[in-house]
Design an enzyme around this catalytic site. Structure first.
Site, PDB file in Angstrom:
ATOM      1  N   LYS A 252     -12.476   2.401  -7.961  1.00 25.09           N
ATOM      2  CA  LYS A 252     -11.131   2.970  -7.953  1.00 25.09           C
ATOM      3  C   LYS A 252     -11.145   4.386  -8.518  1.00 25.09           C
ATOM      4  CE  LYS A 252      -9.393   3.825 -11.375  1.00 25.09           C
ATOM      5  NZ  LYS A 252      -8.951   4.126 -12.746  1.00 25.09           N
ATOM      6  N   THR A 253     -10.466   5.294  -7.970  1.00 26.85           N
ATOM      7  CA  THR A 253     -10.040   6.552  -8.574  1.00 26.85           C
ATOM      8  C   THR A 253      -9.505   7.476  -7.489  1.00 26.85           C
ATOM      9  OG1 THR A 253     -10.561   8.508  -9.889  1.00 26.85           O
ATOM     10  CG2 THR A 253     -12.390   7.638  -8.626  1.00 26.85           C
TER      11      THR A 253
ATOM     12  N   ARG B 203      -7.223   2.668 -21.079  1.00 25.03           N
ATOM     13  CA  ARG B 203      -8.495   3.389 -21.090  1.00 25.03           C
ATOM     14  C   ARG B 203      -9.417   2.981 -22.248  1.00 25.03           C
ATOM     15  NH1 ARG B 203      -8.931   7.289 -17.353  1.00 25.03           N
ATOM     16  NH2 ARG B 203      -7.053   8.281 -16.556  1.00 25.03           N
TER      17      ARG B 203
ATOM     18  N   ASP C 236      -9.544  10.437  -7.755  1.00 30.85           N
ATOM     19  CA  ASP C 236     -10.358  11.661  -7.828  1.00 30.85           C
ATOM     20  C   ASP C 236     -11.400  11.758  -6.717  1.00 30.85           C
ATOM     21  OD1 ASP C 236      -8.908  11.948 -10.114  1.00 30.85           O
ATOM     22  OD2 ASP C 236     -10.590  11.841 -11.497  1.00 30.85           O
TER      23      ASP C 236
ATOM     24  N   GLY D  97      -6.989   5.401 -14.936  1.00 32.78           N
ATOM     25  CA  GLY D  97      -5.795   5.948 -14.289  1.00 32.78           C
ATOM     26  C   GLY D  97      -5.367   5.117 -13.089  1.00 32.78           C
TER      27      GLY D  97
ATOM     28  N   ASP E  85     -16.257   5.852 -15.347  1.00 38.45           N
ATOM     29  CA  ASP E  85     -16.442   5.409 -16.726  1.00 38.45           C
ATOM     30  C   ASP E  85     -16.248   3.894 -16.869  1.00 38.45           C
ATOM     31  OD1 ASP E  85     -17.094   7.874 -17.822  1.00 38.45           O
ATOM     32  OD2 ASP E  85     -15.003   8.450 -18.056  1.00 38.45           O
TER      33      ASP E  85
HETATM   34  P1  FBP Z   1      -9.513   7.650 -13.386  1.00 38.93           P
HETATM   35  O1  FBP Z   1     -10.784   8.428 -13.387  1.00 38.93           O
HETATM   36  O2  FBP Z   1      -9.418   6.664 -14.471  1.00 38.93           O
HETATM   37  O3  FBP Z   1      -9.260   7.043 -12.049  1.00 38.93           O
HETATM   38  O4  FBP Z   1      -8.294   8.650 -13.635  1.00 38.93           O
HETATM   39  C1  FBP Z   1      -8.203   9.816 -12.914  1.00 38.93           C
HETATM   40  C2  FBP Z   1      -7.071  10.696 -13.351  1.00 38.93           C
HETATM   41  O5  FBP Z   1      -5.923  10.456 -12.568  1.00 38.93           O
HETATM   42  C3  FBP Z   1      -7.485  12.160 -13.285  1.00 38.93           C
HETATM   43  O6  FBP Z   1      -7.283  12.679 -12.011  1.00 38.93           O
HETATM   44  C4  FBP Z   1      -6.641  12.774 -14.370  1.00 38.93           C
HETATM   45  O7  FBP Z   1      -7.232  13.938 -14.898  1.00 38.93           O
HETATM   46  C5  FBP Z   1      -6.583  11.696 -15.408  1.00 38.93           C
HETATM   47  O8  FBP Z   1      -6.713  10.481 -14.714  1.00 38.93           O
HETATM   48  C6  FBP Z   1      -5.301  11.691 -16.183  1.00 38.93           C
HETATM   49  O9  FBP Z   1      -5.400  10.748 -17.195  1.00 38.93           O
HETATM   50  P2  FBP Z   1      -4.168  10.028 -17.888  1.00 38.93           P
HETATM   51  O10 FBP Z   1      -3.647   9.021 -16.925  1.00 38.93           O
HETATM   52  O11 FBP Z   1      -4.781   9.358 -19.067  1.00 38.93           O
HETATM   53  O12 FBP Z   1      -3.163  11.067 -18.221  1.00 38.93           O
END
Ligand code: FBP
Length: 548
Positions: free
Chosen positions: A202-203, A145, A205, A81, A176
């Site tokens: 990075k994230t 991803r 979250d 993400g 991941d």
């Molecule tokens: P990462 O763990 O890859 O940083 O992504 C986090 C996130 O933004 C979460 O908060 C959210 O649930 C998810 O990605 C959403 O995924 P997508 O971008 O595939 O819709």
């Protein structure tokens, strides 16, 4: 290219580096600290990572590193993400490479890990990079991803790297993606491919952290962006005095984002998934707590409020957690048969029949839309996509039902919001711009020290950037074994909200007051210019964690 006034102004921003990194890769030598273990399951992790497990934490001392000057081609991948600051990681990496040797070349693999598999890249040079410095988004090369997990994929990566004489890959990703980085580093060592792999944390979250990774990049900007929106809604609620706003916030499993936004805005309630999990609270009990808060405010004549719901909360409510685990295993096992079912009712029937009777009962009690959301496609790592599950609507409808039962529902009107994607590509705050630039710069210092399987680490972050420390930690030290796609796998353990940590304790100390009173605070928009205490301040979580 059309650019906004802010964009133009941000191009001119000079990210701050920790003093130690200003020496540059050629003037830094590694200092090996204590040997590491893993977050848990050390025997299993040690046997799966015989070449990388147990390495030492690295910091730097000033000294000559003549090897840093040799010409290198480096590949970079943005994975998962979006998170504000990714462009600055690449800027820092590029600048460190150029400072070491202007002949160095940076290959940006496009669209995430699949870019390296397809040999789809672009050379990142100064001119191309200039249009992305200090901006949000991952559009410089795109993200994706795709999970790098099979030997065939690893061999393709090695082949592509050899074709371009790439001796190091930087993977910018979350838990991941950095798990993938660790597996790839181990594989390259095992096969003597002589390609280094370095990760960057990075994230948005905020769940990729430990003592050496105090915060993952993007969390600061994303939470400030959400806090602005929540503050604006709170002010609207307090002006109109007629709606309860149920606001779901991104953050997958951990509730760090919601906790930080609550600390910044002081809403009437904020659920914390980790607390619900620790108290083993059922969905009914969670709803009861909300009903009490809403009924008490109604008794005071306040028929409005603001509540925060972390998107990952569903995975902490015990009966839903078990249900999701059963669905995950079942969908992994029955992938083909389930995939062939087109009709939604049939999908629900198929899954209900294969669930345990307790989970089938829970599943059947939910509205159909919610049941279908629980069945939506898993991501490539086998995770349920919580961003697609409208928990805030489920909760508000259950609250309404109960308020009606106790005769207090007449004036209960709700509005629902989900803030997630709004925060992932915002212009990075000064903090994220500096932190990301430093992480990228530091990633090259680790490369120049011939390390592999390490995560770029910049610490002491509640202090001014000049006082930050830099180094690296072995990725394996963050790993444990978990069931994914129905199989036990080595993965980086998610760092959840610590219930004995200062940020959560402070929230608990204040929340009853915030629940009853109207005590909102309005953080306003991110400030990019102005006094450091306004423009450079970081999160309340980090400040509390570091005792400031
Ligand atoms: P990462 O763990 O890859 O940083 O992504 C986090 C996130 O933004 C979460 O908060 C959210 O649930 C998810 O990605 C959403 O995924 P997508 O971008 O595939 O819709």
């Amino acid at each position: 290219m059309n650019i906004s006034v802010l964009q133009e102004a941000r191009y001119g921003y000079k990210p701050k580096l920790p003093t130690i990194l200003t020496s540059g890769a050629c003037k830094l030598v590694p200092v090996f600290g204590e040997k590491t273990g893993s977050a848990a399951d050390s025997e299993a992790i040690a046997s799966l990572f015989p070449n990388t497990y147990g390495a030492s934490i690295v910091s730097y001392a000033k000294g000559e590193n003549s090897d840093a000057k040799s010409v290198r081609n480096v590949g970079v991948i943005l994975s998962g993400g979006q998170a504000p600051g990714g462009h600055n990681v690449i800027s820092g990496l590029f600048d460190a490479m150029q400072a070491a040797n202007p002949e160095n070349r940076l290959y940006g693999f496009k669209g995430g890990p699949s870019g390296i598999l397809k040999d789809d890249y672009r050379i990142i040079d100064a001119e191309y990079l200039a249009a992305f410095r200090n901006t949000g988004g991952f559009d410089i090369i795109g993200s994706g991803r795709t999970k790098l997990e099979t030997e065939e994929q690893f061999e393709t990566c090695a082949k592509v790297c050899k074709k371009h004489d790439i001796s190091a890959i930087i993977i910018i990703g979350g838990d991941d993606s950095n798990t993938n980085a660790a597996v790839l580093a181990e594989y390259f060592l095992q096969k003597k491919h002589d390609i280094q792999v370095i990760g960057c944390p990075k994230t948005i979250d905020g769940d990729l952290k430990n003592e050496s990774i105090e915060i993952s990049f993007g969390f600061d900007t994303a939470t400030k962006t959400y806090a602005e929106l929540v503050g604006n809604i709170a002010r609207d609620a307090n002006s109109a005095k007629k709606y309860w706003h149920f606001i779901r916030l991104m953050g997958r499993s951990a509730s760090h984002i919601s906790l930080e936004v609550a600390l910044q805005t002081q809403p009437n309630f904020c659920l914390i998934g980790e607390e619900i999990g620790a108290k083993n609270q059922s969905l009914d009990e969670v709803v009861d707590e909300l009903v009490q808060i809403i009924a008490a405010r109604a008794d005071d004549g306040n028929y409005f409020g603001v509540g925060l719901v972390p998107e990952g909360v569903v995975e902490f409510i015990p009966e839903i957690k078990v249900l999701i685990q059963e669905i995950n295993t079942l969908l992994a096992k029955e992938e083909k048969t389930f995939g062939a079912i087109a009709d939604d009712h049939e999908k629900i029937r198929f899954v209900t029949n294969l669930l345990s009777s307790a989970s089938a009962h829970v599943f059947s009690s939910f509205p159909e839309a919610f049941r279908l959301q629980l069945l939506a496609d898993r991501d490539s790592h086998g995770n349920v996509q919580v961003s697609k599950i409208e928990t805030e609507k489920l909760l508000s409808s259950m609250v309404e039902e109960r308020l009606n039962k106790i005769g207090k529902g007449a004036k209960f009107q709700t509005l629902h919001h989900f803030f997630g994607y709004e925060g992932r590509c915002a212009f990075p705050t000064n903090f994220d711009a500096d932190y990301c630039y430093s992480l990228g710069y530091n990633a090259f210092v680790l490369v120049a020290q011939n390390l592999t399987g390490y995560l770029s680490s910049v610490t002491n972050l509640a202090k001014p950037a000049s006082k930050w420390q830099a180094g690296g930690i072995p990725i394996t030290m963050m790993m444990n074994m978990e069931v994914r796609h129905g199989e036990s796998k080595p993965v980086i353990r998610k760092a959840l909200v610590e219930l004995d940590g200062t940020p959560f304790k402070y929230f608990v100390f204040k929340r009853d007051e915030w629940a009853r009173k109207t005590a909102y605070t309005y953080p306003g928009a991110v400030q990019y210019f102005g006094p450091a205490e306004l423009a450079d301040r970081t999160t309340i979580t980090l400040a509390l964690e570091q005792g400031r």
